[in-house]
Scaffold this active site. Structure first.
Site: not given
Ligand code: NAD
Length: 243
Positions: A9-10, A60, A138, A151, A153-155, A184
């Protein structure tokens, strides 16, 4: 007062979710892994909105750390009403360049992390016959992305987990849904050049990339009573990129 726990969430989508839930009067648990300063800043920002929050460092993918986090949260707030499994990592490379270690880490953080948090929260939600879980997948989990096989596969796994868990815990009054965002503007896409971003925007009917706040809005809706008959669904805020 309701409590939401948001993983990762940071920053990015997770941070936008924390602010959106705070504005809906939730207590917020800010899980983070590396960015302590950013997590503490968010904690202060939420306090300025009149919101009680807890900052908790946990990976996590590590069930021991996840279980300790939930124990701590239960001792502070009693229970968790909403879990947002947002933490994730991505990597772009050719399939032939993905190491077994890369593949396992991708699955461990995105999919096992979601499993660990669901497992830790569900006994209490089942006991209370109430709760909402939102998992962040995603568009690539729906359609597959070249150079992001692990990625994708995981999603995709997160979508399968969401649908099957929704069927299993629906009778216990718990809803499980998924958001599958398009592209995003967050740090996850910081590696994209301006011309890559322009190309992606051109391929999007709304002609732009999405914002973290737009994804957070969908997540808050899914958590709310307005979505009380929605479970097992995948909602994709993607500007029409994937229809
Ligand atoms: P981001 O990289 O800014 O945020 C991801 C967050 O997850 C970070 O704060 C990171 O420190 C945290 N994190 C990573 N590994 C971790 C772990 N093992 N334990 C706890 N925290 C952990 O990217 P975002 O775009 O804000 O991504 C958030 C979610 O949205 C992700 O699941 C990402 O796959 C998904 N997503 C993002 C997009 C995009 O285009 N940005 C598109 C589709 C899905």
């Amino acid at each position: 007062m309701k409590t939401v726990l948001i993983t990762g969430a940071s920053r990015g989508i997770g941070r936008a979710c924390a602010i959106a839930f705070a504005k809906c009067n939730y207590n917020v648990v800010i899980n983070y892994l590396n960015s302590e300063a950013a997590a503490l800043k968010l904690h202060r920002d939420l306090a300025n909105l009149g919101c009680s929050s807890i900052v908790y460092k946990a990976d996590v993918s590590n069930s021991f750390q996840v279980n300790n986090m939930f124990e701590h949260v239960f001792s502070q707030f009693g229970h968790v009403d909403v879990l947002v499994n947002n933490a994730g990592i991505s990597q772009q490379c050719l399939f032939t360049d993905i190491s077994e270690e890369d593949f396992r880490r991708m699955i461990d953080v995105n999919l096992v992390g979601t499993f660990n948090c669901c497992k830790a929260v569900l006994p209490s939600m089942i006991k209370r016959k109430s709760g909402s879980i939102i998992n962040v997948s995603s568009i690539w989990g729906i359609t597959g992305a070249s150079c992001e096989v692990h990625y994708s596969a995981a999603k995709a796994g997160i979508i399968g987990l969401t649908k099957s868990l929704a069927k299993e815990v629906g009778p216990s009054g718990i809803r499980v849904n998924c958001v599958a965002p398009g592209v995003i503007e967050t740090d996850m896409n910081a590696n994209l050049s301006e011309s890559d971003k322009a190309t992606l925007a051109d391929c999007t009917p709304l002609l732009r990339l999405g914002t973290p706040e737009e994804v957070a809005g969908v997540i808050c809706f899914l958590a709310s009573d307005k979505a009380s008959f929605i479970t097992g669904q995948v909602i994709s805020p993607n500007g029409g990129f994937l229809i």
